[in-house]
Design a protein around this motif. Structure first.
Motif, PDB file in Angstrom:
ATOM      1  N   THR A  11       5.921   2.001  -2.191  1.00  0.00           N
ATOM      2  CA  THR A  11       4.766   2.410  -2.982  1.00  0.00           C
ATOM      3  C   THR A  11       3.475   2.319  -2.191  1.00  0.00           C
ATOM      4  O   THR A  11       2.730   3.289  -2.100  1.00  0.00           O
ATOM      5  CB  THR A  11       4.669   1.570  -4.273  1.00  0.00           C
ATOM      6  N   ARG A  12       3.201   1.191  -1.588  1.00  0.00           N
ATOM      7  CA  ARG A  12       1.990   1.012  -0.781  1.00  0.00           C
ATOM      8  C   ARG A  12       2.303   0.804   0.700  1.00  0.00           C
ATOM      9  O   ARG A  12       1.527   1.188   1.559  1.00  0.00           O
ATOM     10  CB  ARG A  12       1.170  -0.159  -1.316  1.00  0.00           C
ATOM     11  N   ASP A  13       3.446   0.199   0.983  1.00  0.00           N
ATOM     12  CA  ASP A  13       3.795  -0.110   2.370  1.00  0.00           C
ATOM     13  C   ASP A  13       3.895   1.141   3.240  1.00  0.00           C
ATOM     14  O   ASP A  13       3.613   1.084   4.437  1.00  0.00           O
ATOM     15  CB  ASP A  13       5.107  -0.893   2.436  1.00  0.00           C
ATOM     16  N   GLN A  14       4.285   2.271   2.651  1.00  0.00           N
ATOM     17  CA  GLN A  14       4.428   3.492   3.444  1.00  0.00           C
ATOM     18  C   GLN A  14       3.134   3.882   4.155  1.00  0.00           C
ATOM     19  O   GLN A  14       3.166   4.452   5.247  1.00  0.00           O
ATOM     20  CB  GLN A  14       4.906   4.655   2.574  1.00  0.00           C
ATOM     21  N   MET A  70      11.647  -2.558   8.176  1.00  0.00           N
ATOM     22  CA  MET A  70      10.343  -3.196   8.378  1.00  0.00           C
ATOM     23  C   MET A  70       9.890  -3.837   7.074  1.00  0.00           C
ATOM     24  O   MET A  70       9.455  -3.145   6.152  1.00  0.00           O
ATOM     25  CB  MET A  70       9.332  -2.165   8.885  1.00  0.00           C
ATOM     26  N   VAL A  71      10.016  -5.158   7.024  1.00  0.00           N
ATOM     27  CA  VAL A  71       9.703  -5.901   5.801  1.00  0.00           C
ATOM     28  C   VAL A  71       8.899  -7.152   6.135  1.00  0.00           C
ATOM     29  O   VAL A  71       8.736  -7.512   7.298  1.00  0.00           O
ATOM     30  CB  VAL A  71      10.992  -6.275   5.034  1.00  0.00           C
ATOM     31  N   ASP A  72       8.436  -7.818   5.104  1.00  0.00           N
ATOM     32  CA  ASP A  72       7.682  -9.058   5.252  1.00  0.00           C
ATOM     33  C   ASP A  72       8.607 -10.205   5.661  1.00  0.00           C
ATOM     34  O   ASP A  72       9.741 -10.295   5.187  1.00  0.00           O
ATOM     35  CB  ASP A  72       7.015  -9.452   3.936  1.00  0.00           C
ATOM     36  N   GLU A 103       3.163 -10.619   6.180  1.00  0.00           N
ATOM     37  CA  GLU A 103       3.329  -9.429   5.341  1.00  0.00           C
ATOM     38  C   GLU A 103       2.803  -8.221   6.105  1.00  0.00           C
ATOM     39  O   GLU A 103       1.937  -8.357   6.969  1.00  0.00           O
ATOM     40  CB  GLU A 103       2.554  -9.587   4.021  1.00  0.00           C
ATOM     41  N   VAL A 104       3.307  -7.027   5.761  1.00  0.00           N
ATOM     42  CA  VAL A 104       2.873  -5.830   6.488  1.00  0.00           C
ATOM     43  C   VAL A 104       1.370  -5.589   6.352  1.00  0.00           C
ATOM     44  O   VAL A 104       0.757  -4.977   7.223  1.00  0.00           O
ATOM     45  CB  VAL A 104       3.668  -4.564   6.085  1.00  0.00           C
ATOM     46  N   GLU A 105       0.762  -6.104   5.304  1.00  0.00           N
ATOM     47  CA  GLU A 105      -0.691  -5.959   5.150  1.00  0.00           C
ATOM     48  C   GLU A 105      -1.459  -6.630   6.281  1.00  0.00           C
ATOM     49  O   GLU A 105      -2.599  -6.260   6.575  1.00  0.00           O
ATOM     50  CB  GLU A 105      -1.158  -6.502   3.799  1.00  0.00           C
ATOM     51  N   VAL A 106      -0.848  -7.606   6.947  1.00  0.00           N
ATOM     52  CA  VAL A 106      -1.510  -8.260   8.085  1.00  0.00           C
ATOM     53  C   VAL A 106      -1.727  -7.253   9.201  1.00  0.00           C
ATOM     54  O   VAL A 106      -2.746  -7.286   9.886  1.00  0.00           O
ATOM     55  CB  VAL A 106      -0.702  -9.489   8.559  1.00  0.00           C
ATOM     56  N   TRP A 107      -0.792  -6.319   9.382  1.00  0.00           N
ATOM     57  CA  TRP A 107      -0.961  -5.289  10.407  1.00  0.00           C
ATOM     58  C   TRP A 107      -2.174  -4.431  10.082  1.00  0.00           C
ATOM     59  O   TRP A 107      -2.944  -4.072  10.959  1.00  0.00           O
ATOM     60  CB  TRP A 107       0.291  -4.440  10.528  1.00  0.00           C
TER      61      TRP A 107
END
Length: 188
Positions: A11-14, A70-72, A103-107
């Motif tokens: 949903t958002r990770d993409q 690719m996951v947290d 978490e991927v948001e760190v990237w």
């Protein structure tokens, strides 16, 4: 080359993962069609790291050359590192896993680390950086209501900061190096 990115929730990770994988392949000088798995729509690391789920995804997508899981890492509280290594072992020539710390948001945040007002080491070490740093940052910027909860907008600076991102998020540098090795074994 066809690459399917397997997120824990597209949903958002993409909006973070697709540009990163595109940058990885550009960095390596290889052309690839990058897609982020939408169906099945996974929800959480427990589904994304599940042996049977991954077996089904690989079986249902025989035309894909490579799967990038690719996951947290999520502080490795549930053994995500061990599970990711298991999925790689299950599909040694077709799947590479990369766990985002934490978490991927760190990237995504790495592209804006100077604006955060917090030492980067603290952001990287926090067990819940999405809730503690990413969401407040996106809200402050007024991007939260934009595409992907602001993630698409936040990733726009990736091109000019790619090398810096590899430096501050070493798991991505490791992924690039592992991908280079995989590509060297695979015909163009």
């Amino acid at each position: 080359m066809k690459v399917l990115v397997i997120p824990e929730d597209p949903t958002r990770d993409q909006f973070i993962l697709k540009p990163i994988v595109e940058a990885l392949f550009a960095d390596l000088g290889r052309k690839a069609r990058i897609e982020v798995l939408q169906d099945p729509h996974l929800r959480g690391t427990s589904e994304a790291l599940d042996k049977k789920t991954i077996e089904g995804i690989v079986a249902e997508n025989p035309m894909e050359d490579l799967f990038l899981l690719m996951v947290d890492r999520d502080g490795d509280r549930l053994g995500n590192s061990f599970q990711a290594a298991g999925r790689e072992a299950d599909h040694p020539h077709r799947l590479i896993a990369c766990l985002a710390i934490e978490e991927v948001e760190v990237w995504m945040l790495a592209l804006h680390r100077r604006e955060l007002g917090t030492p980067w080491s603290e952001v990287r070490a926090h067990h819940d950086p999405k809730e503690h740093y990413a969401d407040p940052f996106l809200r402050q910027k007024g991007w939260l209501m934009q595409v992907g909860g602001g993630r698409k907008r936040a990733m726009q600076g990736l091109g000019t900061q790619w090398q810096a991102l590899l430096t501050v998020c070493p798991e991505l540098k490791d992924l690039r190096d592992r991908l280079r090795t995989w590509l060297d074994r695979t015909p163009a």
